[in-house]
Design an enzyme around this catalytic site. Structure first.
Site, short mmCIF file in Angstrom:
data_model
loop_
_atom_site.label_atom_id
_atom_site.label_comp_id
_atom_site.label_asym_id
_atom_site.label_seq_id
_atom_site.Cartn_x
_atom_site.Cartn_y
_atom_site.Cartn_z
N ASP A 130 41.78 -19.81 55.20
CA ASP A 130 41.60 -20.99 54.35
C ASP A 130 41.11 -22.20 55.12
O ASP A 130 40.70 -23.20 54.54
CB ASP A 130 42.95 -21.39 53.73
C1 BGC Z 1 47.15 -23.90 55.97
C2 BGC Z 1 46.82 -22.52 55.49
C3 BGC Z 1 47.04 -22.44 54.01
C4 BGC Z 1 46.27 -23.55 53.30
C5 BGC Z 1 46.47 -23.55 51.82
C6 BGC Z 1 46.39 -24.93 55.18
O1 BGC Z 1 46.77 -26.20 55.58
O2 BGC Z 1 46.91 -24.03 57.34
O3 BGC Z 1 47.61 -21.56 56.16
O4 BGC Z 1 46.62 -21.20 53.53
O5 BGC Z 1 46.63 -24.80 53.81
O6 BGC Z 1 47.72 -23.99 51.47
C1 NOJ Z 2 48.14 -18.85 54.03
C2 NOJ Z 2 47.55 -18.51 52.72
O1 NOJ Z 2 48.58 -18.28 51.79
C3 NOJ Z 2 46.67 -17.30 52.80
O2 NOJ Z 2 46.06 -17.05 51.57
C4 NOJ Z 2 45.66 -17.50 53.88
O3 NOJ Z 2 44.88 -16.34 53.94
C5 NOJ Z 2 46.29 -17.80 55.21
N1 NOJ Z 2 47.16 -18.91 55.08
C6 NOJ Z 2 45.29 -18.07 56.30
O4 NOJ Z 2 44.65 -19.29 56.14
#
Ligand code: BGC
Ligand code: NOJ
Length: 824
Positions: A486
């Site tokens: 993400d």
């Molecule tokens: C985090 C991710 C997460 C995303 C969506 C980001 O700040 O680092 O792990 O999936 O937010 O909530």
């Molecule tokens: C947490 C999110 O829930 C997941 O969808 C994502 O793939 C990982 N973070 C990596 O960014």
């Protein structure tokens, strides 16, 4: 270095036993399995909600407060001048004994002080919208004890988000009713709500409080509420401000005597025309009925026994005996338990997720499904249909949806180009487990719009097509807003700190940003899709609601998969590892040519799982590079070297300090991808050594203090080698790691893999592995499978089923009990 220990596993009871309340971080558990849920820490902190942690928050909790873990279900015991709590907090009166046992959907907290033992069993009975708190008080002294007992819960005004911000309104809306030993919370019931909550105890009370300020005192704290310190309830009736529920009970205990009290926190919904029994008086019929079901020790013990049986049954579906306790307890107990919790909560509510931010993730939920589909296939089936219903007609999908409404979340929208592939991943896992091809024939809408329904199979097809129709200049998948990572925001370009990387509208015109992670994922799920089409072409199931030339479809998609493999070999290989991506301008990411972050784990994981270029040595080289550049003492980091500065073209990933989160943290979630790659390549020693590094039971033994978070479950991220404190864990519980750890160990390491026509046996083990047995229930069959590794890391030599030799590695499915012997 030996570290201080705060607890230990009790495998026989399937519990983790915490013996010191001052854990390095609150160590929590989850109660509830379907509609009513609670979070509970080892000092009884936490809260409850009905279905949706944002919209139906029942009790109030204060995240990230001082002290940490503030708010919960607290019992205050006043014994003479001493006031104490069984869970030590909030009074923090030193206890003569403390123990918290976190078990499967229950927690038991016990404390002893001055000859009185108080033990509270917390659980949510099956199918009930209520949390039971069974408190047992026992006088272990030689004197008669006159105790004053106060219970405490604080109501949340339903919407957990506005509860924390809209005080001009909130401070005037709170309403309660008191009837006998029950305190009702009915804020907003007079208007659009048809639900209320209650807090009951099955004993006469000698007083109560429902107004927080009166009970606590404006200048006091949970640690010293005025009413408790003075031993006098105020019998307050809340009007606005902050409603609470506190019972006051005077308890006399003879030496040796013990008494049970059943406290019940319940939630009720009424029909619109049955809301009131008199003007302004809530209809309590359903509350009375619920209370009547759980108002004695016997009834509660029975409900608890039913819950334990439920868990026995769930954990009896896959059971391994290897002789290695650390492995067995994770496989048989905690990994499966975490999978179920993650399925129930997705990423919504933990001590790191406040329950107001995120709904259910599209990709997250599909992955979670793989962790529990063997346990509750009907719920997996429903989940797949819910998820698919948030898809758009072009195959794209909402990135998240709200569990209460099941509608896609407009704040975040869509455009995460890996999302569609995950639907295939989840659906195939479901069919392989159950043999239920009929799910493909379910009519499923787009964006929940009635009238738009097509078969689920059609949804899978457009998912594949979404990737094919969104290829970039190298014929690799366009990344869109982001892929699995993400935080790799290649089309975002933000200089404004007030923008969220997650929701800011992307520049999509003219982008060349492509993802090797999606490429690998497409090949893996594409192969699955092709195999599924071939099954359908062979008449395994005839579609009723939709027609398709499945043979042609299989061939069409095989071509697309082959083309993708070629594109990766041609444009996705950096010499020693797979590239990670191309950016907006078409420049390489995750290449030796880059200044930082030369190698990323995601594309190594997915392209090795897809076995792209295995014949040319690419897989082996990539796996070796993971060991060389990504591995450290605590697992494999996400990228290396870490970013040391913000890169406008990359987005959130480079916003994190070195070694944390997506910037070179050990993202436990994607370690298993590489481990599966190792397993497919037959490198059992390497697979095992990567696996053991992030296996909680191994970490538990060595690093309780450093690791900080719960030692019985995986966390999303452990600080990586570039971090200030490598090995420190964060974001425990709700993570795709749970399902991936399960999938990896159950199917690839121990090698018991459900398939359409039976169970495929193909373990990949360290050469030191001894014989082991897996008892696996599968559809209407029960297999007892004993594997004799004979020092091999991979390769099944022979299999017998009930004494008869089997051809190949699939044990054909047939109902009943079977004995399987496997020689490697
Ligand atoms: C985090 C991710 C997460 C995303 C969506 C980001 O700040 O680092 O792990 O999936 O937010 O909530
Ligand atoms: C947490 C999110 O829930 C997941 O969808 C994502 O793939 C990982 N973070 C990596 O960014």
């Amino acid at each position: 270095m030996e570290q201080k220990r705060y607890g230990h596993f009790d495998d026989q009871h399937r519990e983790y036993v915490i013996t010191d309340p001052q854990t390095p971080w609150p160590w929590i558990n989850y109660l509830g399995n379907e509609d009513f849920f609670s979070l509970i820490s080892n000092t009884a902190g936490g809260y409850s909600f009905y279905k949706d942690a944002k919209f139906r928050r029942i009790t109030r909790y204060r995240y990230n407060n001082v002290p940490m873990d503030n708010g919960g279900r607290y019992f205050y015991i006043k014994d003479g001048d001493t006031v104490w709590n069984p869970g030590w907090k909030p009074c923090k009166t030193p206890l003569d004994f403390y123990e918290c046992r976190h078990g499967m959907s229950y927690t038991r907290i016990s404390g002893r002080k001055n000859g009185v033992e108080a033990s509270v069993l917390f659980f949510v009975p099956l199918k009930k919208w209520a949390e039971v708190q069974k408190l047992t008080l026992k006088n272990e002294s030689k004197e008669v004890k006159q105790l004053k007992l106060f219970s405490f819960e604080e109501w949340c005004l339903w919407n957990a988000a506005t509860d924390m911000e809209n005080f001009q309104r909130n401070f005037s809306t709170g309403e309660v009713e008191i009837e006998g030993s029950t305190i009702y919370h009915k804020t907003e019931y007079r208007e659009r709500r048809n639900h209320y909550a209650f807090y009951h105890v099955n004993a006469p009370i000698q007083g109560f409080d429902t107004d927080r300020e009166t009970f606590v005192g404006l200048y006091n704290e949970f640690a010293d509420p005025q009413a408790v310190m003075e031993g006098k309830p105020r019998n307050s009736h809340a009007h606005g401000w902050s409603p609470i529920a506190s019972h006051y009970i005077e308890v006399t205990l003879q030496p040796g005597e013990s008494k049970d009290f059943v406290f019940l926190l319940g939630y009720i919904e009424n029909e619109q025309d049955e809301k009131f029994e008199a003007p302004q008086v809530i209809n309590k019929k359903k509350a009375h009925a619920l209370i009547a079901e759980l108002d004695t020790t016997e009834k509660v013990d029975k409900a608890f026994a039913a819950l334990c049986e439920y868990w026995d049954a769930l954990l009896n579906i896959y059971k391994v005996k290897t002789g290695n306790d650390k492995l067995d307890r994770m496989v048989n107990i905690w990994n499966q338990y975490q999978c179920m919790v993650t399925f129930n909560f997705s990423r919504s509510a933990s001590f790191f997720e406040s329950g107001v931010g995120r709904g259910m993730g599209f990709r997250d939920s599909n992955q979670d499904l793989v962790g529990f589909v063997h346990q509750i296939p009907p719920r997996a089936r429903q989940r797949i249909i819910d998820i698919a219903s948030t898809q758009f007609p072009d195959g794209g999908c909402y990135h998240q949806y709200q569990p209460l409404t099941k509608r896609g979340n407009n704040d975040i929208g869509g455009g995460f180009n890996d999302d569609p592939c995950w639907l295939i991943f989840g659906t195939v896992a479901y069919i392989k487990e159950t043999g239920d091809f009929s799910i493909l024939d379910e009519m499923v809408p787009f964006d929940n719009q009635p009238g738009t329904e097509v078969t689920l199979f059609e949804h899978l097809k457009i998912s594949m097509d979404h990737v094919i129709k969104n290829l970039g200049p190298h014929m690799l998948p366009l990344i869109g807003r982001a892929d699995w990572n993400d935080c790799l925001n290649l089309n975002c370009f933000s200089w404004d700190p007030n923008e969220s990387f997650q929701t800011t509208e992307n520049v999509s015109e003219g982008t060349k940003a492509e993802s090797l992670m999606i490429a690998g994922l497409f090949v893996v799920t594409g192969k699955d899709y092709v195999a599924l089409c071939q099954k359908l072409a062979n008449g395994q199931w005839s579609m009723v609601n939709g027609q398709c030339d499945f043979a042609a479809e299989a061939a069409r998609m095989q071509q697309a998969v082959d083309a993708m493999i070629e594109a990766v070999k041609k444009h996705g290989w950096d010499g020693e590892w797979y590239l990670r991506a191309y950016d907006f301008y078409g420049r390489k990411i995750g290449s030796n040519e880059c200044e930082e972050a030369k190698i990323f784990i995601e594309s190594q994981g997915w392209c090795t799982m897809a076995e792209i270029g295995a014949e040319d040595g690419m897989v082996a080289k990539s796996l070796d590079s993971c060991k060389k550049y990504l591995e450290c003492e605590h697992g494999m980091v996400l990228n290396n070297p870490a970013f040391t500065k913000y890169i406008y073209e990359y987005g959130e990933i480079s916003s994190y300090p070195e070694g944390y989160k997506e910037n070179a943290g050990i993202f436990c979630h994607n370690n298993p991808w590489v481990i599966i790659g190792e397993c497919l390549a037959g490198r059992g020693n390497d697979a095992w050594s990567h696996y053991a590094k992030i296996l909680p039971s191994y970490v538990e033994e060595k690093y309780q203090t450093l690791h900080k978070v719960e030692p019985y479950v995986n966390c999303q991220m452990v600080a990586g080698k570039d971090a200030f404190k490598p090995g420190e864990g964060k974001n425990s519980w709700l993570t795709g790691t749970a399902a991936w750890m399960w999938y990896t160990v159950s199917e690839f390491i121990l090698g018991i893999k459900p398939d359409y026509d039976g169970i495929r046996i193909d373990p990949c083990l360290p050469e030191t592995a001894s014989d082991y047995t897996v008892c696996r229930k599968f559809r209407e069959a029960e297999y007892e499978i004993t594997i004799h590794p004979n020092g091999a890391q991979k390769g099944v030599k022979s299999i017998t089923l009930d004494g008869q030799p089997v051809n190949g590695t699939i044990i054909p499915y047939s109902a009943g009990k079977h004995i399987v012997e496997v020689m490697m």
